[in-house]
Design a protein around this motif. Structure first.
Motif, mmCIF file in Angstrom:
data_model
loop_
_atom_site.group_PDB
_atom_site.id
_atom_site.type_symbol
_atom_site.label_atom_id
_atom_site.label_comp_id
_atom_site.label_asym_id
_atom_site.label_seq_id
_atom_site.Cartn_x
_atom_site.Cartn_y
_atom_site.Cartn_z
ATOM 1 N N ASN A 1 14.488 43.257 22.172
ATOM 2 C CA ASN A 1 13.109 43.768 22.150
ATOM 3 C C ASN A 1 12.633 44.305 23.498
ATOM 4 O O ASN A 1 11.480 44.698 23.629
ATOM 5 C CB ASN A 1 12.149 42.695 21.642
ATOM 6 N N ASP A 2 13.480 44.287 24.506
ATOM 7 C CA ASP A 2 13.201 44.804 25.846
ATOM 8 C C ASP A 2 12.150 43.995 26.604
ATOM 9 O O ASP A 2 11.682 44.412 27.650
ATOM 10 C CB ASP A 2 12.801 46.283 25.790
ATOM 11 N N ASN A 3 11.758 42.838 26.091
ATOM 12 C CA ASN A 3 10.810 41.963 26.782
ATOM 13 C C ASN A 3 11.544 41.059 27.757
ATOM 14 O O ASN A 3 12.724 40.756 27.579
ATOM 15 C CB ASN A 3 10.058 41.070 25.783
ATOM 16 N N TRP A 4 10.802 40.591 28.764
ATOM 17 C CA TRP A 4 11.328 39.605 29.694
ATOM 18 C C TRP A 4 11.116 38.215 29.122
ATOM 19 O O TRP A 4 10.136 37.963 28.423
ATOM 20 C CB TRP A 4 10.645 39.742 31.046
ATOM 21 N N GLU B 1 4.694 34.930 41.618
ATOM 22 C CA GLU B 1 3.677 35.986 41.638
ATOM 23 C C GLU B 1 4.149 37.269 40.950
ATOM 24 O O GLU B 1 3.335 38.128 40.603
ATOM 25 C CB GLU B 1 3.192 36.278 43.060
ATOM 26 N N GLY B 2 5.435 37.411 40.710
ATOM 27 C CA GLY B 2 5.965 38.598 40.042
ATOM 28 C C GLY B 2 5.957 38.518 38.527
ATOM 29 O O GLY B 2 6.127 39.532 37.840
ATOM 30 N N VAL B 3 5.755 37.333 37.978
ATOM 31 C CA VAL B 3 5.801 37.148 36.523
ATOM 32 C C VAL B 3 4.739 37.982 35.818
ATOM 33 O O VAL B 3 4.986 38.567 34.766
ATOM 34 C CB VAL B 3 5.652 35.653 36.156
ATOM 35 N N SER B 4 3.554 38.082 36.381
ATOM 36 C CA SER B 4 2.451 38.800 35.720
ATOM 37 C C SER B 4 2.743 40.286 35.536
ATOM 38 O O SER B 4 2.148 40.925 34.671
ATOM 39 C CB SER B 4 1.151 38.611 36.499
ATOM 40 N N ARG B 5 3.650 40.846 36.308
ATOM 41 C CA ARG B 5 3.980 42.271 36.202
ATOM 42 C C ARG B 5 5.029 42.577 35.133
ATOM 43 O O ARG B 5 5.292 43.740 34.835
ATOM 44 C CB ARG B 5 4.463 42.792 37.549
ATOM 45 N N LEU B 6 5.630 41.539 34.551
ATOM 46 C CA LEU B 6 6.700 41.733 33.578
ATOM 47 C C LEU B 6 6.145 41.810 32.159
ATOM 48 O O LEU B 6 5.224 41.074 31.799
ATOM 49 C CB LEU B 6 7.709 40.587 33.667
ATOM 50 N N THR B 7 6.737 42.665 31.342
ATOM 51 C CA THR B 7 6.370 42.773 29.932
ATOM 52 C C THR B 7 7.056 41.653 29.167
ATOM 53 O O THR B 7 8.278 41.518 29.217
ATOM 54 C CB THR B 7 6.825 44.138 29.366
ATOM 55 N N MET B 8 6.233 40.842 28.481
ATOM 56 C CA MET B 8 6.802 39.738 27.711
ATOM 57 C C MET B 8 5.863 39.363 26.580
ATOM 58 O O MET B 8 4.679 39.698 26.589
ATOM 59 C CB MET B 8 7.105 38.531 28.587
ATOM 60 N N ASP B 9 6.405 38.649 25.604
ATOM 61 C CA ASP B 9 5.622 38.155 24.490
ATOM 62 C C ASP B 9 4.564 37.188 25.011
ATOM 63 O O ASP B 9 4.808 36.452 25.965
ATOM 64 C CB ASP B 9 6.542 37.461 23.485
ATOM 65 N N ARG B 10 3.409 37.166 24.353
ATOM 66 C CA ARG B 10 2.307 36.290 24.783
ATOM 67 C C ARG B 10 2.720 34.823 24.789
ATOM 68 O O ARG B 10 2.294 34.055 25.644
ATOM 69 C CB ARG B 10 1.078 36.494 23.915
ATOM 70 N N SER B 11 3.572 34.418 23.841
ATOM 71 C CA SER B 11 3.996 33.014 23.796
ATOM 72 C C SER B 11 4.888 32.671 24.981
ATOM 73 O O SER B 11 4.796 31.571 25.535
ATOM 74 C CB SER B 11 4.696 32.696 22.474
ATOM 75 N N MET B 12 5.735 33.588 25.412
ATOM 76 C CA MET B 12 6.572 33.355 26.595
ATOM 77 C C MET B 12 5.700 33.290 27.837
ATOM 78 O O MET B 12 5.883 32.410 28.692
ATOM 79 C CB MET B 12 7.619 34.476 26.733
ATOM 80 N N ARG B 13 4.714 34.167 27.943
ATOM 81 C CA ARG B 13 3.817 34.165 29.095
ATOM 82 C C ARG B 13 3.067 32.837 29.193
ATOM 83 O O ARG B 13 2.916 32.264 30.266
ATOM 84 C CB ARG B 13 2.837 35.336 29.006
ATOM 85 N N MET B 14 2.616 32.313 28.037
ATOM 86 C CA MET B 14 1.896 31.050 28.004
ATOM 87 C C MET B 14 2.796 29.910 28.478
ATOM 88 O O MET B 14 2.376 29.048 29.259
ATOM 89 C CB MET B 14 1.400 30.759 26.593
ATOM 90 N N HIS C 1 2.160 27.565 31.759
ATOM 91 C CA HIS C 1 2.031 26.100 31.738
ATOM 92 C C HIS C 1 2.843 25.480 32.867
ATOM 93 O O HIS C 1 2.380 24.558 33.546
ATOM 94 C CB HIS C 1 2.481 25.527 30.402
ATOM 95 N N TYR C 2 4.041 25.963 33.060
ATOM 96 C CA TYR C 2 4.879 25.430 34.132
ATOM 97 C C TYR C 2 4.305 25.780 35.510
ATOM 98 O O TYR C 2 4.161 24.905 36.370
ATOM 99 C CB TYR C 2 6.309 25.953 34.013
ATOM 100 N N LEU C 3 3.960 27.051 35.718
ATOM 101 C CA LEU C 3 3.496 27.489 37.028
ATOM 102 C C LEU C 3 2.154 26.878 37.404
ATOM 103 O O LEU C 3 1.893 26.637 38.581
ATOM 104 C CB LEU C 3 3.409 29.025 37.071
ATOM 105 N N ASP C 4 1.300 26.622 36.411
ATOM 106 C CA ASP C 4 -0.007 26.015 36.690
ATOM 107 C C ASP C 4 0.128 24.562 37.136
ATOM 108 O O ASP C 4 -0.784 24.018 37.747
ATOM 109 C CB ASP C 4 -0.918 26.093 35.460
ATOM 110 N N GLY C 5 1.256 23.946 36.787
ATOM 111 C CA GLY C 5 1.502 22.579 37.221
ATOM 112 C C GLY C 5 0.543 21.562 36.651
ATOM 113 O O GLY C 5 0.336 20.504 37.216
ATOM 114 N N GLY C 6 -0.042 21.887 35.515
ATOM 115 C CA GLY C 6 -1.010 20.981 34.889
ATOM 116 C C GLY C 6 -0.346 19.800 34.213
ATOM 117 O O GLY C 6 0.729 19.358 34.604
ATOM 118 N N GLN C 7 -0.988 19.313 33.197
ATOM 119 C CA GLN C 7 -0.515 18.149 32.450
ATOM 120 C C GLN C 7 0.771 18.510 31.700
ATOM 121 O O GLN C 7 0.738 19.253 30.728
ATOM 122 C CB GLN C 7 -1.603 17.699 31.467
ATOM 123 N N LEU C 8 1.893 18.019 32.175
ATOM 124 C CA LEU C 8 3.177 18.265 31.521
ATOM 125 C C LEU C 8 3.766 16.950 31.063
ATOM 126 O O LEU C 8 3.546 15.928 31.718
ATOM 127 C CB LEU C 8 4.146 18.977 32.475
#
Length: 123
Positions: A7-10, A95-108, A112-119
């Motif tokens: 699908n050419d997504n990251w 910081e480069g992740v936001s520039r990549l084309t990807m499915d919304r579920s992959m971005r989420m 979650h990991y990058l935000d370092g919240g409740q895991l």
């Protein structure tokens, strides 16, 4: 990260667990197959489900609601190498992740990991 050939997504590497194998074995195998990198699994980001995402396999009329388990890992060896499932393979700074084309579920999931919240995330 890989640029998927279907699908050419990251995305992060991933796939199914083969019969007789563990989750960790599957994650290590999929990562080396899709990226050329051998890794060691180090943790759990979360388990993701979406009741609205149902897959109907017409070949055998099976209907599934699939789920994803997102793990963390550290590289042990190898160099980024493409495969039949990845047209590009790159180390990506957070910081480069936001520039990549990807499915919304992959971005989420990555967020979650990058935000370092409740895991781990359970949802």
């Amino acid at each position: 990260m890989i640029r998927r050939t279907d699908n050419d997504n990251w995305a992060v590497p991933g796939g199914a667990i083969d019969l007789g194998k563990s989750l960790v074995e599957a994650a290590v195998r999929e990562t080396v197959e899709e990226t050329g990198i051998t890794c060691e699994i180090t943790g759990l980001v979360g388990i993701y489900t979406d009741p609205g995402h149902v897959i109907h396999y017409t070949s055998d009329d099976e209907v599934r609601e699939e789920f994803s388990i997102v793990l963390t890992a550290r590289p042990l060896s190898g160099v980024p190498t493409t495969s039949s499932e990845s047209s590009e393979v790159h180390w990506v700074e957070p910081e480069g992740v936001s520039r990549l084309t990807m499915d919304r579920s992959m971005r989420m999931r990555i967020a979650h990991y990058l935000d370092g919240g409740q895991l781990p995330y359970l949802g």
